[in-house]
Write a protein that holds these residues in place. Structure first.
Motif, PDB file in Angstrom:
ATOM      1  N   ALA A  52      -9.272  -4.789  14.831  1.00  0.00           N
ATOM      2  CA  ALA A  52      -9.311  -3.223  14.390  1.00  0.00           C
ATOM      3  C   ALA A  52     -10.642  -3.107  14.335  1.00  0.00           C
ATOM      4  O   ALA A  52     -10.957  -1.394  14.500  1.00  0.00           O
ATOM      5  CB  ALA A  52      -8.424  -4.275  13.577  1.00  0.00           C
ATOM      6  N   ALA A  53     -11.818  -3.579  14.231  1.00  0.00           N
ATOM      7  CA  ALA A  53     -12.336  -2.736  14.029  1.00  0.00           C
ATOM      8  C   ALA A  53     -13.994  -3.529  14.163  1.00  0.00           C
ATOM      9  O   ALA A  53     -13.852  -5.170  14.234  1.00  0.00           O
ATOM     10  CB  ALA A  53     -13.164  -1.997  12.663  1.00  0.00           C
ATOM     11  N   LEU A  54     -15.243  -3.219  14.811  1.00  0.00           N
ATOM     12  CA  LEU A  54     -16.691  -3.581  14.812  1.00  0.00           C
ATOM     13  C   LEU A  54     -17.457  -2.865  13.954  1.00  0.00           C
ATOM     14  O   LEU A  54     -17.034  -1.632  13.430  1.00  0.00           O
ATOM     15  CB  LEU A  54     -17.200  -3.222  16.468  1.00  0.00           C
ATOM     16  N   TYR A  55     -18.165  -2.796  13.599  1.00  0.00           N
ATOM     17  CA  TYR A  55     -19.659  -2.804  12.456  1.00  0.00           C
ATOM     18  C   TYR A  55     -20.624  -2.381  13.127  1.00  0.00           C
ATOM     19  O   TYR A  55     -21.151  -3.962  13.626  1.00  0.00           O
ATOM     20  CB  TYR A  55     -19.538  -3.760  10.920  1.00  0.00           C
ATOM     21  N   PHE A  56     -21.331  -1.197  12.751  1.00  0.00           N
ATOM     22  CA  PHE A  56     -22.863  -1.341  13.499  1.00  0.00           C
ATOM     23  C   PHE A  56     -23.596  -0.959  12.319  1.00  0.00           C
ATOM     24  O   PHE A  56     -23.412  -0.206  11.151  1.00  0.00           O
ATOM     25  CB  PHE A  56     -23.337  -0.730  14.318  1.00  0.00           C
ATOM     26  N   THR A  57     -25.065  -1.816  12.420  1.00  0.00           N
ATOM     27  CA  THR A  57     -25.682  -1.174  11.289  1.00  0.00           C
ATOM     28  C   THR A  57     -26.784  -0.549  11.503  1.00  0.00           C
ATOM     29  O   THR A  57     -27.641  -0.803  12.180  1.00  0.00           O
ATOM     30  CB  THR A  57     -26.324  -2.502  10.798  1.00  0.00           C
ATOM     31  N   TYR A  58     -27.177   0.856  11.874  1.00  0.00           N
ATOM     32  CA  TYR A  58     -27.579   1.394  11.739  1.00  0.00           C
ATOM     33  C   TYR A  58     -29.375   1.428  11.147  1.00  0.00           C
ATOM     34  O   TYR A  58     -29.462   1.799   9.274  1.00  0.00           O
ATOM     35  CB  TYR A  58     -27.387   2.752  12.050  1.00  0.00           C
ATOM     36  N   LEU A  59     -30.176   1.064  11.954  1.00  0.00           N
ATOM     37  CA  LEU A  59     -32.000   1.414  10.551  1.00  0.00           C
ATOM     38  C   LEU A  59     -32.629   2.894  10.667  1.00  0.00           C
ATOM     39  O   LEU A  59     -32.018   3.422  12.124  1.00  0.00           O
ATOM     40  CB  LEU A  59     -32.710   0.174  11.354  1.00  0.00           C
ATOM     41  N   LEU A  60     -32.679   3.719  10.010  1.00  0.00           N
ATOM     42  CA  LEU A  60     -32.573   4.981   9.899  1.00  0.00           C
ATOM     43  C   LEU A  60     -33.899   5.413   9.736  1.00  0.00           C
ATOM     44  O   LEU A  60     -34.629   4.300   8.333  1.00  0.00           O
ATOM     45  CB  LEU A  60     -31.774   5.241   8.648  1.00  0.00           C
ATOM     46  N   GLY A  61     -34.359   5.785   9.723  1.00  0.00           N
ATOM     47  CA  GLY A  61     -36.046   6.626   9.758  1.00  0.00           C
ATOM     48  C   GLY A  61     -35.975   8.045   9.331  1.00  0.00           C
ATOM     49  O   GLY A  61     -35.019   7.978   9.061  1.00  0.00           O
ATOM     50  N   GLU A  62     -36.785   8.628   9.003  1.00  0.00           N
ATOM     51  CA  GLU A  62     -36.790  10.346   9.163  1.00  0.00           C
ATOM     52  C   GLU A  62     -36.162  11.035   9.719  1.00  0.00           C
ATOM     53  O   GLU A  62     -35.707  11.458   8.656  1.00  0.00           O
ATOM     54  CB  GLU A  62     -38.861  10.621   9.138  1.00  0.00           C
ATOM     55  N   SER A  63     -35.370  10.470  10.346  1.00  0.00           N
ATOM     56  CA  SER A  63     -34.755  10.951  11.748  1.00  0.00           C
ATOM     57  C   SER A  63     -34.141   9.706  12.355  1.00  0.00           C
ATOM     58  O   SER A  63     -34.700   9.022  12.732  1.00  0.00           O
ATOM     59  CB  SER A  63     -35.090  12.288  12.331  1.00  0.00           C
ATOM     60  N   SER A  64     -32.626  10.043  12.789  1.00  0.00           N
ATOM     61  CA  SER A  64     -32.089   8.713  13.617  1.00  0.00           C
ATOM     62  C   SER A  64     -30.861   9.480  14.987  1.00  0.00           C
ATOM     63  O   SER A  64     -30.150  10.386  14.016  1.00  0.00           O
ATOM     64  CB  SER A  64     -31.152   7.760  12.836  1.00  0.00           C
ATOM     65  N   ARG A  65     -31.367  10.163  15.856  1.00  0.00           N
ATOM     66  CA  ARG A  65     -31.016  10.615  16.517  1.00  0.00           C
ATOM     67  C   ARG A  65     -29.332   9.573  16.733  1.00  0.00           C
ATOM     68  O   ARG A  65     -28.311  10.527  16.791  1.00  0.00           O
ATOM     69  CB  ARG A  65     -31.396  10.682  18.169  1.00  0.00           C
ATOM     70  N   LYS A  66     -29.327   8.738  16.658  1.00  0.00           N
ATOM     71  CA  LYS A  66     -28.557   7.352  16.904  1.00  0.00           C
ATOM     72  C   LYS A  66     -27.175   7.487  15.562  1.00  0.00           C
ATOM     73  O   LYS A  66     -25.634   8.326  16.421  1.00  0.00           O
ATOM     74  CB  LYS A  66     -28.598   6.544  16.967  1.00  0.00           C
ATOM     75  N   ALA A  67     -27.270   8.233  15.286  1.00  0.00           N
ATOM     76  CA  ALA A  67     -26.783   9.175  13.506  1.00  0.00           C
ATOM     77  C   ALA A  67     -25.894  10.421  13.624  1.00  0.00           C
ATOM     78  O   ALA A  67     -25.408  10.328  13.444  1.00  0.00           O
ATOM     79  CB  ALA A  67     -27.675   8.489  12.055  1.00  0.00           C
ATOM     80  N   ASP A  68     -27.459  11.027  13.523  1.00  0.00           N
ATOM     81  CA  ASP A  68     -26.852  12.159  14.369  1.00  0.00           C
ATOM     82  C   ASP A  68     -26.277  12.152  15.352  1.00  0.00           C
ATOM     83  O   ASP A  68     -24.799  13.370  15.141  1.00  0.00           O
ATOM     84  CB  ASP A  68     -28.205  13.107  14.820  1.00  0.00           C
ATOM     85  N   LEU A  69     -25.817  12.237  16.898  1.00  0.00           N
ATOM     86  CA  LEU A  69     -25.088  12.341  17.032  1.00  0.00           C
ATOM     87  C   LEU A  69     -24.074  10.929  16.692  1.00  0.00           C
ATOM     88  O   LEU A  69     -22.582  11.710  16.817  1.00  0.00           O
ATOM     89  CB  LEU A  69     -25.585  11.066  18.897  1.00  0.00           C
ATOM     90  N   THR A  70     -23.816   9.941  16.378  1.00  0.00           N
ATOM     91  CA  THR A  70     -22.497   9.844  15.208  1.00  0.00           C
ATOM     92  C   THR A  70     -21.583  10.677  14.635  1.00  0.00           C
ATOM     93  O   THR A  70     -20.727  10.552  14.973  1.00  0.00           O
ATOM     94  CB  THR A  70     -22.855   8.663  14.936  1.00  0.00           C
ATOM     95  N   GLU A  71     -22.386  11.321  13.954  1.00  0.00           N
ATOM     96  CA  GLU A  71     -21.603  11.806  12.930  1.00  0.00           C
ATOM     97  C   GLU A  71     -21.267  13.205  13.676  1.00  0.00           C
ATOM     98  O   GLU A  71     -20.019  13.891  13.553  1.00  0.00           O
ATOM     99  CB  GLU A  71     -22.863  12.044  11.815  1.00  0.00           C
ATOM    100  N   GLN A  72     -21.839  13.515  14.110  1.00  0.00           N
ATOM    101  CA  GLN A  72     -21.826  14.989  15.374  1.00  0.00           C
ATOM    102  C   GLN A  72     -20.197  14.656  16.550  1.00  0.00           C
ATOM    103  O   GLN A  72     -19.111  15.533  16.316  1.00  0.00           O
ATOM    104  CB  GLN A  72     -22.299  15.564  16.110  1.00  0.00           C
ATOM    105  N   ALA A  73     -20.406  13.439  17.249  1.00  0.00           N
ATOM    106  CA  ALA A  73     -19.228  13.098  17.550  1.00  0.00           C
ATOM    107  C   ALA A  73     -17.911  12.500  17.067  1.00  0.00           C
ATOM    108  O   ALA A  73     -16.887  12.701  17.654  1.00  0.00           O
ATOM    109  CB  ALA A  73     -19.629  12.236  18.922  1.00  0.00           C
ATOM    110  N   GLY A  74     -18.244  12.511  16.360  1.00  0.00           N
ATOM    111  CA  GLY A  74     -17.168  10.602  15.701  1.00  0.00           C
ATOM    112  C   GLY A  74     -16.443   9.520  16.282  1.00  0.00           C
ATOM    113  O   GLY A  74     -14.955   8.947  16.040  1.00  0.00           O
ATOM    114  N   ARG A  75     -16.577   9.787  17.933  1.00  0.00           N
ATOM    115  CA  ARG A  75     -15.865   8.837  18.672  1.00  0.00           C
ATOM    116  C   ARG A  75     -16.732   8.357  19.448  1.00  0.00           C
ATOM    117  O   ARG A  75     -18.342   9.218  19.954  1.00  0.00           O
ATOM    118  CB  ARG A  75     -14.963   9.797  19.878  1.00  0.00           C
TER     119      ARG A  75
END
Length: 159
Positions: A52-75
């Motif tokens: 049903a799913a995969l799980y990713f652990t994101y390492l965050l710093g002061e900013s994270s392009r990966k996290a920002d793009l993930t939140e924006q896209a949702g897919r």
């Protein structure tokens, strides 16, 4: 060419249970996220919950392009592959919805992410905080493979 057209060269589609087994046997792939101009691609390790799913652990710093793009896209789209030779390889492409997992739910998922491969640098940095857990809910999947010489190839190379 389509996969069906390439079947005569030894390419095969993987069944759903073969895809699940492949994902369970691997722990890294490449996540693709949309941007305004070109896709953002990032290698990631993952935990898998058998379908049903995969799980990713994101390492965050002061900013994270990966996290920002993930939140924006949702897919996103995730590719897992394994190449042994030019005639022995497999790849699985997943489409899915990505959402941040609330920290209160991490204990339920931690076991799934324990076997995910991580470079030593990331393991060390993760213990210092600044991490987020994301769920990639699989909405579509496809797998292809080649498991030997293409039909007719051996006849063309042997004397």
């Amino acid at each position: 060419m389509t996969i069906d057209q390439l079947a005569e060269y030894g390419l095969e589609q993987m069944a759903d249970e073969e895809i699940r087994a492949f994902l369970a046997d691997h722990s890294t792939g490449v996540l693709g996220l949309p941007t305004a101009d070109i896709p953002y691609l990032v290698p990631l390790s993952y935990g898998f919950d058998d379908g049903a799913a995969l799980y990713f652990t994101y390492l965050l710093g002061e900013s994270s392009r990966k996290a920002d793009l993930t939140e924006q896209a949702g897919r996103g789209r995730f590719l897992v592959y394994d190449i042994e030779t030019a005639f022995e390889w497999q790849s699985v492409m997943l489409d899915g919805d990505i959402s941040r997992v609330p920290e209160a739910e991490w204990d339920d998922i931690t076991a799934l992410t324990q076997n995910a491969w991580r470079p030593n640098t990331l393991q060390t940095a993760t213990t210092s905080g600044g991490v987020a857990l994301y769920e990639f809910e699989i909405t579509d999947l496809a797998g292809i493979r080649q498991t030997g010489l293409a039909p007719g190839f051996r006849e063309n190379i042997e004397p």
